[in-house]
Every structure is written in C-alpha cells, then in structure tokens.
Design a protein around this motif. Sequence first.
Motif, PDB file in Angstrom:
ATOM      1  N   PHE A  13      10.056  12.099  13.675  1.00  0.00           N
ATOM      2  CA  PHE A  13      10.312  11.141  12.612  1.00  0.00           C
ATOM      3  C   PHE A  13      10.717   9.830  13.267  1.00  0.00           C
ATOM      4  O   PHE A  13      10.659   9.676  14.481  1.00  0.00           O
ATOM      5  CB  PHE A  13      11.424  11.642  11.697  1.00  0.00           C
ATOM      6  N   ARG A  14      11.152   8.908  12.457  1.00  0.00           N
ATOM      7  CA  ARG A  14      11.634   7.625  12.957  1.00  0.00           C
ATOM      8  C   ARG A  14      13.136   7.547  12.722  1.00  0.00           C
ATOM      9  O   ARG A  14      13.604   7.745  11.601  1.00  0.00           O
ATOM     10  CB  ARG A  14      10.938   6.496  12.193  1.00  0.00           C
ATOM     11  N   TYR A  15      13.876   7.268  13.776  1.00  0.00           N
ATOM     12  CA  TYR A  15      15.297   6.986  13.592  1.00  0.00           C
ATOM     13  C   TYR A  15      15.438   5.611  12.938  1.00  0.00           C
ATOM     14  O   TYR A  15      14.751   4.649  13.322  1.00  0.00           O
ATOM     15  CB  TYR A  15      16.040   6.982  14.922  1.00  0.00           C
ATOM     16  N   VAL A  16      16.329   5.517  11.971  1.00  0.00           N
ATOM     17  CA  VAL A  16      16.639   4.237  11.324  1.00  0.00           C
ATOM     18  C   VAL A  16      18.150   4.055  11.373  1.00  0.00           C
ATOM     19  O   VAL A  16      18.909   4.939  10.969  1.00  0.00           O
ATOM     20  CB  VAL A  16      16.137   4.196   9.868  1.00  0.00           C
ATOM     21  N   ILE A  17      18.571   2.896  11.869  1.00  0.00           N
ATOM     22  CA  ILE A  17      20.001   2.610  12.015  1.00  0.00           C
ATOM     23  C   ILE A  17      20.542   1.979  10.737  1.00  0.00           C
ATOM     24  O   ILE A  17      19.979   1.006  10.228  1.00  0.00           O
ATOM     25  CB  ILE A  17      20.254   1.655  13.198  1.00  0.00           C
ATOM     26  N   PHE A  39       0.837  -1.205   0.000  1.00  0.00           N
ATOM     27  CA  PHE A  39       0.000   0.000   0.000  1.00  0.00           C
ATOM     28  C   PHE A  39       0.870   1.253   0.000  1.00  0.00           C
ATOM     29  O   PHE A  39       0.607   2.214  -0.742  1.00  0.00           O
ATOM     30  CB  PHE A  39      -0.906  -0.015   1.234  1.00  0.00           C
ATOM     31  N   CYS A  40       1.916   1.239   0.813  1.00  0.00           N
ATOM     32  CA  CYS A  40       2.818   2.389   0.880  1.00  0.00           C
ATOM     33  C   CYS A  40       3.545   2.592  -0.442  1.00  0.00           C
ATOM     34  O   CYS A  40       3.733   3.727  -0.896  1.00  0.00           O
ATOM     35  CB  CYS A  40       3.825   2.212   2.020  1.00  0.00           C
ATOM     36  N   ALA A  41       3.964   1.503  -1.070  1.00  0.00           N
ATOM     37  CA  ALA A  41       4.642   1.610  -2.361  1.00  0.00           C
ATOM     38  C   ALA A  41       3.688   2.166  -3.414  1.00  0.00           C
ATOM     39  O   ALA A  41       4.064   3.037  -4.216  1.00  0.00           O
ATOM     40  CB  ALA A  41       5.176   0.248  -2.787  1.00  0.00           C
ATOM     41  N   LYS A  42       2.458   1.685  -3.421  1.00  0.00           N
ATOM     42  CA  LYS A  42       1.466   2.129  -4.402  1.00  0.00           C
ATOM     43  C   LYS A  42       1.137   3.601  -4.250  1.00  0.00           C
ATOM     44  O   LYS A  42       1.010   4.332  -5.247  1.00  0.00           O
ATOM     45  CB  LYS A  42       0.194   1.286  -4.262  1.00  0.00           C
ATOM     46  N   HIS A  43       1.005   4.047  -2.999  1.00  0.00           N
ATOM     47  CA  HIS A  43       0.584   5.432  -2.739  1.00  0.00           C
ATOM     48  C   HIS A  43       1.766   6.358  -2.443  1.00  0.00           C
ATOM     49  O   HIS A  43       1.558   7.511  -2.061  1.00  0.00           O
ATOM     50  CB  HIS A  43      -0.404   5.461  -1.567  1.00  0.00           C
ATOM     51  N   ARG A  44       2.968   5.837  -2.636  1.00  0.00           N
ATOM     52  CA  ARG A  44       4.186   6.623  -2.421  1.00  0.00           C
ATOM     53  C   ARG A  44       4.223   7.224  -1.013  1.00  0.00           C
ATOM     54  O   ARG A  44       4.480   8.422  -0.820  1.00  0.00           O
ATOM     55  CB  ARG A  44       4.327   7.714  -3.493  1.00  0.00           C
ATOM     56  N   ILE A  45       3.936   6.383  -0.038  1.00  0.00           N
ATOM     57  CA  ILE A  45       3.962   6.773   1.368  1.00  0.00           C
ATOM     58  C   ILE A  45       5.210   6.186   2.015  1.00  0.00           C
ATOM     59  O   ILE A  45       5.553   5.032   1.774  1.00  0.00           O
ATOM     60  CB  ILE A  45       2.731   6.237   2.120  1.00  0.00           C
ATOM     61  N   ALA A  46       5.854   6.960   2.832  1.00  0.00           N
ATOM     62  CA  ALA A  46       6.990   6.457   3.605  1.00  0.00           C
ATOM     63  C   ALA A  46       7.092   7.254   4.896  1.00  0.00           C
ATOM     64  O   ALA A  46       6.720   8.438   4.936  1.00  0.00           O
ATOM     65  CB  ALA A  46       8.289   6.580   2.809  1.00  0.00           C
ATOM     66  N   PRO A  47       7.569   6.636   5.949  1.00  0.00           N
ATOM     67  CA  PRO A  47       7.776   7.398   7.189  1.00  0.00           C
ATOM     68  C   PRO A  47       8.863   8.443   6.999  1.00  0.00           C
ATOM     69  O   PRO A  47       9.767   8.275   6.174  1.00  0.00           O
ATOM     70  CB  PRO A  47       8.199   6.319   8.192  1.00  0.00           C
ATOM     71  N   ASP A  48       8.788   9.503   7.766  1.00  0.00           N
ATOM     72  CA  ASP A  48       9.868  10.490   7.787  1.00  0.00           C
ATOM     73  C   ASP A  48      10.978   9.914   8.662  1.00  0.00           C
ATOM     74  O   ASP A  48      10.741   9.579   9.823  1.00  0.00           O
ATOM     75  CB  ASP A  48       9.372  11.810   8.384  1.00  0.00           C
ATOM     76  N   ILE A  49      12.154   9.776   8.104  1.00  0.00           N
ATOM     77  CA  ILE A  49      13.230   9.102   8.836  1.00  0.00           C
ATOM     78  C   ILE A  49      14.485   9.955   8.901  1.00  0.00           C
ATOM     79  O   ILE A  49      14.687  10.853   8.093  1.00  0.00           O
ATOM     80  CB  ILE A  49      13.576   7.740   8.203  1.00  0.00           C
ATOM     81  N   GLU A  50      15.309   9.628   9.887  1.00  0.00           N
ATOM     82  CA  GLU A  50      16.671  10.133   9.953  1.00  0.00           C
ATOM     83  C   GLU A  50      17.581   8.927  10.151  1.00  0.00           C
ATOM     84  O   GLU A  50      17.398   8.152  11.105  1.00  0.00           O
ATOM     85  CB  GLU A  50      16.866  11.111  11.103  1.00  0.00           C
ATOM     86  N   ILE A  51      18.512   8.735   9.254  1.00  0.00           N
ATOM     87  CA  ILE A  51      19.410   7.587   9.324  1.00  0.00           C
ATOM     88  C   ILE A  51      20.592   7.924  10.228  1.00  0.00           C
ATOM     89  O   ILE A  51      21.203   8.982  10.106  1.00  0.00           O
ATOM     90  CB  ILE A  51      19.897   7.192   7.918  1.00  0.00           C
ATOM     91  N   ILE A  52      20.888   7.001  11.133  1.00  0.00           N
ATOM     92  CA  ILE A  52      21.988   7.203  12.084  1.00  0.00           C
ATOM     93  C   ILE A  52      22.897   5.966  12.093  1.00  0.00           C
ATOM     94  O   ILE A  52      22.440   4.860  11.771  1.00  0.00           O
ATOM     95  CB  ILE A  52      21.484   7.457  13.519  1.00  0.00           C
TER      96      ILE A  52
END
Length: 371
Positions: free
Chosen positions: A355-359, A323-336
């Motif tokens: 946002f969501r931290y992503v390691i 669903f996210c791919a189809k509607h171009r939805i993604a969480p707001d992230i900061e990569i650490i």
Amino acid sequence: MIDAIGYAAKHSFSRLKPLIFQREPAGPGELEIEILYCGVCHSDIHQVKNEWSNTVYPCVPGHEITGRVTRAGAGATKFKVGDLVGVGCMIDSCRSCASCQEGNEQYCEGPNSFLATYNGPMLPAAQATTGANMYGRDNTYGGYSDVIVVREEFVVRIPDGLDPAAAAPIQCAGVTTFSPMKHWGVKAGDKVGVIGLGGLGHMAVKLARALGAEVTAFTTSADKEGAAVALGAAHVELEKDAKAQMEKMAATGGRFDFILSTVPEKHDLNPFMVLLKRDATLVVVGALEPLAPVNNQQVAFHRRSVAGSLIGSIAEQQEVLDFCAKHRIAPDIEIIPIQEVNAAMKKVEAGDVRFRYVIDMTSLKEDREAV
C-alpha cells in the motif's frame, strides 16, 4: 516569513529528524497551504539517500500533498481560503518553453527543468550544492512539513467524494501511471501488463482496470497474488516464470497491447519484451537509473517500442483525481504519524508493503511543542 516545521535529512546516511525553517509568504499568484496529508514515495528514499547524485541538504521530502488553502497572494483567484487542494511533484516551471505552453510542464525545457516540490530544480550534481536555483529561491522543501507555498497554476482541486488522505498518493503514484496510459491510448478491451505491485503498481492495476483493460500483474512475490486479484487484475504471473512465458509467447508474437514497468530500481526488461504484440509499447516509469540492454531482435522484428514517462502534467493530475473520484478508485493506504516515517521508509525500501504510507501532518504538532 512563515515559521515552518518539517522532517529533514541532513546527510545521505542520516535519519529524518525535525527541522525548523522558514518559508516566504505567498507572493503574487501564490497560495499558502496547510498540509494535512503527505504520501511516502519511493522517490523520497532515493532523494534522501542521494541515489540520484543531486540532493541538496537539508532535504525535506514529500510531493504527494493534500492540504487546505489558508491564504492567497495578490492576483491568485483560482482557489479561495478553505479549499481542499493537492500539490504534486512540481510547484513551478519556466511557463514559457514549448512543453510548458503545450501543457506538459513535467518536460519543461527551461534552464533547469521544472521546479521540484523539494530539492529545488533538476540540477546536475555539479551545480546542486549551494541550494540556489534559477528562480532565486533557496532549495525547495517538500510536504513532510506543516505548510507549503505554491503558484496557483501548480495546485489542483481535490474533488468531492475523494478521501483527502487517499488523494495524497494520487498526486504522484496516480498521475505517474495514468499519464502513460493516456498518452499511449490504453482503452477498453486492451490487454495491459503491470510489472511490480508497490505504490505505483497497485494504482496502475486499478486505473487500467477502470479504463476497461484486461490486466495482468507481474510480481516477484507469490503472496501478492491474492492482493493483485483484489486490486482488479484478471491474471497474475510470477516474474520468476517470465522466462517460461517468453518461450511460450515466442511462437505467438505476444499478446499485450501495453506493459507498464513500475519497479523503482534497475531491472531486466527482456523477459517482458516478447510478451508485447507487434507495434506495442513497454513503458518504464519506476526506474530512473540505466537499465540492462534490451535485445533489439525482440524489438525490431515486431516493431515494438521501449519508452519512458515522467510523472504527469498538472492537467493530467487534475484529470486523474477526477477520474478516481468518478470511478471510486483510491490507493490502499496506511496512515502514520510523522514520527514513524523512518521505519516506514525502511519497509518501502525493502518492498515490505502493499500500500502507500500516508503521513498525518497534524502529528507534527507534537514536535513543534517539543522545540
């Protein structure tokens, strides 16, 4: 055995530090996965600090995983080496109870519920001391590591067009908010309220908007109003004004078809109950501890409901990714890098992120080279 490295807490009061440990290689029906990214969830903080009184140490958190298949065990045919895949909050279940047979593995009725991606099964505190579980394995270690082994039925495909780093939080924050919207039938034209604008809340706003709902975001922070609108909220209400909203709505019987509370700690639901229409539901997904009592007059006189929902099924996990791919939805992230995870957790706990931290798990190479 597989030599693995991850970041672990050894006590409820300790920082996460590098830990060398071993994983069993992929057995029949299992996959070995190189972990590329892992999201930082508020549940990780609860678990590390033993706030649910069931943590088994050492604890390697992480259940929002994007990775690549590096080896398939005998009979594993769902994925091939090189596939980009996701792993969420579960890596197995009893697979035989009514809930599992119906595709609701998150409500597994086996002796210890589903097998969690980290901290083993959902054991009572009195039993969660040895690391043993009904699957005969040691305590499970999660995605703050470089490799994981998972049954193929509990692995999902990352669809083309979805950024692998952004896909990681969808494994928990996405499916946890999508599952109740699907179950309670949120549809185009519905008026949906989202309480809280953290990792779960900001995904809830995006998903509800993509489903065609008119979204109102409730937040305690005035400086999040602009961010909520940018996420897709049509309206933003400050929670401190909820009492005034209650008085205003009391005469009209409410206007929301569905409200989702994503606040990850104890909070009062009463100011929001009056905002529901007759027969509408408020669902709690953020908090697992006891909440303040609900005024049953506001429930009974309008046949409103208060409910809870737990993560989502494996099928829903795949569905929300697609669903996210189809509607171009993604969480707001900061990569650490993994070396910054303790500081990131403090900010999440303080509510100091939008946002969501992503390691980025390639950063673990630095620690492996140092040991």
